[in-house]
Design a protein around this motif. Structure first.
Motif, PDB file in Angstrom:
ATOM      1  N   PRO A 395      26.670  43.956  29.927  1.00 26.13           N
ATOM      2  CA  PRO A 395      25.443  43.676  29.269  1.00 26.13           C
ATOM      3  C   PRO A 395      25.230  42.688  29.364  1.00 26.13           C
ATOM      4  N   PRO A 396      23.887  42.177  29.597  1.00 27.80           N
ATOM      5  CA  PRO A 396      23.611  40.056  29.731  1.00 27.80           C
ATOM      6  C   PRO A 396      24.701  39.443  28.552  1.00 27.80           C
ATOM      7  N   GLY A 397      25.035  38.263  29.233  1.00 28.94           N
ATOM      8  CA  GLY A 397      26.079  37.643  29.325  1.00 28.94           C
ATOM      9  C   GLY A 397      26.411  37.888  29.366  1.00 28.94           C
ATOM     10  N   THR A 398      27.214  38.614  29.708  1.00 28.95           N
ATOM     11  CA  THR A 398      29.185  39.052  30.449  1.00 28.95           C
ATOM     12  C   THR A 398      29.676  38.107  31.330  1.00 28.95           C
ATOM     13  N   THR A 399      30.393  37.749  31.264  1.00 35.16           N
ATOM     14  CA  THR A 399      31.269  36.798  32.114  1.00 35.16           C
ATOM     15  C   THR A 399      31.717  37.342  32.919  1.00 35.16           C
ATOM     16  N   VAL A 400      31.533  37.438  34.541  1.00 33.88           N
ATOM     17  CA  VAL A 400      31.888  37.709  36.269  1.00 33.88           C
ATOM     18  C   VAL A 400      32.213  37.144  36.522  1.00 33.88           C
ATOM     19  N   THR A 401      33.935  36.823  36.598  1.00 35.21           N
ATOM     20  CA  THR A 401      34.717  35.527  37.497  1.00 35.21           C
ATOM     21  C   THR A 401      35.116  36.767  38.250  1.00 35.21           C
ATOM     22  N   VAL A 402      34.546  35.375  40.206  1.00 32.12           N
ATOM     23  CA  VAL A 402      34.892  36.260  41.072  1.00 32.12           C
ATOM     24  C   VAL A 402      36.303  35.172  42.270  1.00 32.12           C
ATOM     25  N   ALA A 403      37.620  35.782  42.853  1.00 33.32           N
ATOM     26  CA  ALA A 403      38.965  34.744  42.367  1.00 33.32           C
ATOM     27  C   ALA A 403      39.051  34.909  44.566  1.00 33.32           C
ATOM     28  N   VAL A 404      39.621  34.360  44.520  1.00 33.81           N
ATOM     29  CA  VAL A 404      40.244  34.604  46.443  1.00 33.81           C
ATOM     30  C   VAL A 404      41.182  33.537  46.338  1.00 33.81           C
ATOM     31  N   THR A 405      42.583  34.572  46.021  1.00 38.03           N
ATOM     32  CA  THR A 405      44.257  33.612  46.572  1.00 38.03           C
ATOM     33  C   THR A 405      44.138  33.918  48.000  1.00 38.03           C
ATOM     34  N   ARG A 406      45.792  33.518  48.270  1.00 44.10           N
ATOM     35  CA  ARG A 406      46.520  34.059  49.262  1.00 44.10           C
ATOM     36  C   ARG A 406      47.434  34.365  48.547  1.00 44.10           C
ATOM     37  N   GLU A 407      48.539  35.927  48.643  1.00 46.89           N
ATOM     38  CA  GLU A 407      49.768  35.746  48.700  1.00 46.89           C
ATOM     39  C   GLU A 407      50.512  35.799  50.004  1.00 46.89           C
ATOM     40  N   ASP A 408      51.862  35.754  48.349  1.00 48.63           N
ATOM     41  CA  ASP A 408      53.364  35.005  49.645  1.00 48.63           C
ATOM     42  C   ASP A 408      52.939  35.938  51.633  1.00 48.63           C
TER      43      ASP A 408
END
Length: 502
Positions: A395-408
């Motif tokens: 629904p509107p107002g939802t927080t969407v977090t996009v992350a990028v990481t490098r694993e070991d």
């Protein structure tokens, strides 16, 4: 007491064989010991009967008789074995008791003192002329026989049981050693025999292990060779081997039919998608051209043309998606280049923010670029599908977090998380399958074609990676893992290719 657990059939059969053999050895040994003890005891009884009551009867002579040097002044030891006991009982009390010393008549006799317990044991012996066992504290175990005397007394003759007990004990030691060696030899021979007998089952297990390691879900239909006939032959083993081989044949035929059916379906999907692109584009183009007509159009006609344009555009997207999946299934090669995932994520989230301004978009990027070898166009589509999925199904107002990481290990990990209502549990296991739709704010009407997440999984697999999801109300996270360098050569899963390319 906890019995040892045997986890293999071979160990159980060997242990059962040894247990049965041990029981048999114990029974034979016990019977031999019992029989020898009875035989030697009967020999003692016969010896006592032959000796009679002469020795105890001679003990009632007074001790001061003339010495004629024949050794019978204190008792008649003729025909008496060494250790023979003689006792005279009057009124329940032992009046005379002696034992023949080693050497028989030459050695003479030795008087013995009998305490109260031994006296009562001797007095309790029946005067029936049969042998009875008594335990004398000062002399040990004896086999005794009692007769009535001429003076109303009781005369008892006894022989020590020590030779009988020694012979029986020696037999026990010898039998124990022989049976122990027999059990050890039988254990080794039995283990080898059981192992040889179970060789056909080992062949079945080896073949089943090979089959279990095959990627059958990915279209592999060439099963290993059937279980061969092996020695030793037995009806039970032949039944198991035949049933197992027939089962492998059924599985192989079923896999072959499934593979052919999937290939026909993929071919149809690719052909249909390719053939539909031109007419769909033509319909859309004519509708847009009609909308550009300079003359006035009735409102109903304009509305119909607008709907034709919108639906043909939606159908064109679906056709492109189907064509992409068909090419991924066909294993078309990727256009591998060095791709900066951080820059790609930044571009995709910028587009998503423009398409869904009512959502709150958050970026979590590392300071250093995360670079992988991949097909930039396909990876862009993967990320765009993930952000579109979050936008369309929350629904509107939802927080969407996009992350990028490098694993070991060097792999890159991209996550798209939101705090929306979550994915329903029945839908979670099928989320990456084709034409799977949800309903409600996580999958409401107008959501999409149902192909977006299947494309995500297919593109990730084409790069040698994976796509997973975890979800609960208020926390849903899609995770894509991509290796630094995709594997080369044939892959177990369908690989990627161009999507919108003609």
């Amino acid at each position: 007491m906890r019995w040892p657990r045997f986890h293999t059939l071979r160990a159980r059969l060997t242990a059962g064989l040894l247990v049965l053999l041990a029981v048999g050895c114990a029974a034979v040994g016990g019977a031999a010991v019992w029989e020898l003890n009875g035989f030697l005891t009967d020999r003692l009884d016969q010896q006592l009967a032959d000796a009679g009551n002469a020795f105890p009867a001679s003990l009632e002579h007074p001790g001061g008789a003339r010495d004629d040097h024949d050794g019978d002044e204190r008792g008649d030891t003729r025909r008496q074995a060494s250790g023979t006991l003689g006792a005279r009982i009057v009124g329940g009390e032992v009046t005379n008791a002696a034992v023949v010393r080693p050497g028989g008549s030459v050695g003479g006799v030795v008087g013995v003192r009998v305490d109260g317990g031994d006296a009562r044991a001797l007095a309790a012996v029946p005067r029936d002329g049969h042998g009875h066992g008594v335990d004398l504290s000062g002399l040990g175990d004896y086999r005794v026989m009692a007769w009535p005397g001429r003076d109303g007394d009781t005369l008892i003759t006894g022989l020590p049981l020590e030779p009988v007990e020694a012979a029986v004990h020696r037999l026990e030691i010898v039998a124990g050693g022989v049976f122990g060696l027999a059990l050890a030899g039988a254990g080794v021979a039995g283990a080898l025999w059981v192992r040889w007998s179970l060789r056909p089952l080992s062949h079945i297990a080896d073949t089943a292990t090979q089959v279990s390691g095959l990627p059958l879900a990915d279209g592999t239909v060439a099963l290993p060779a059937r279980v061969p006939d092996a020695r030793p032959r037995s009806e039970e083993v032949e039944q198991v081997t035949g049933a197992f081989n027939r089962m492998l044949g059924h599985v192989e035929r079923a896999l072959t039919r499934r593979q052919r059916s999937e290939e026909r379906l993929r071919s149809f999907s690719a052909d249909a998608s390719h053939e539909l692109r031109t007419p769909v584009a033509s319909v859309r183009g004519h509708a847009e051209l009609a909308l550009l007509h300079p003359g006035p159009l009735p409102p109903e006609v304009r509305r119909a043309l607008e709907r034709i344009t919108a639906e043909s555009a939606r159908m064109g997207v679906m056709v492109d998606d189907l064509l992409l999946l068909a090419r991924l299934d066909a294993g078309r090669p990727l256009d591998l280049r060095s791709v900066d995932l951080t820059r790609l994520v930044l571009d995709v989230v910028t587009d998503a923010r423009a398409a869904g301004p009512e959502h709150r978009w958050v970026l979590d990027l590392p300071q250093e670029p995360v670079v992988v070898s991949g097909d930039r166009h396909r990876l862009h589509q993967l990320l765009a599908n993930l952000t579109a999925n979050a936008r369309l199904h929350t629904p509107p107002g939802t927080t969407v977090t996009v992350a990028v990481t490098r694993e070991d290990g060097g792999a890159a990990r991209v996550t798209v998380a939101d705090d929306g209502p979550g994915v329903p549990s029945p839908l979670r296991a099928h989320l990456f399958e084709r034409f799977v739709h949800g309903d409600g704010p996580r999958g409401a009407e107008g959501g999409g074609t149902g192909l977006g997440l299947s494309i995500v999984a297919a593109v990730a697999a084409a790069h040698g990676g994976s796509a997973t999801v975890t979800s609960e109300p208020g926390a849903t996270e899609f995770t894509v893992r991509l290796p630094r360098n995709p594997p080369t050569g044939p892959r177990a899963t369908p690989d990627g290719g161009g999507a919108a390319d003609g």
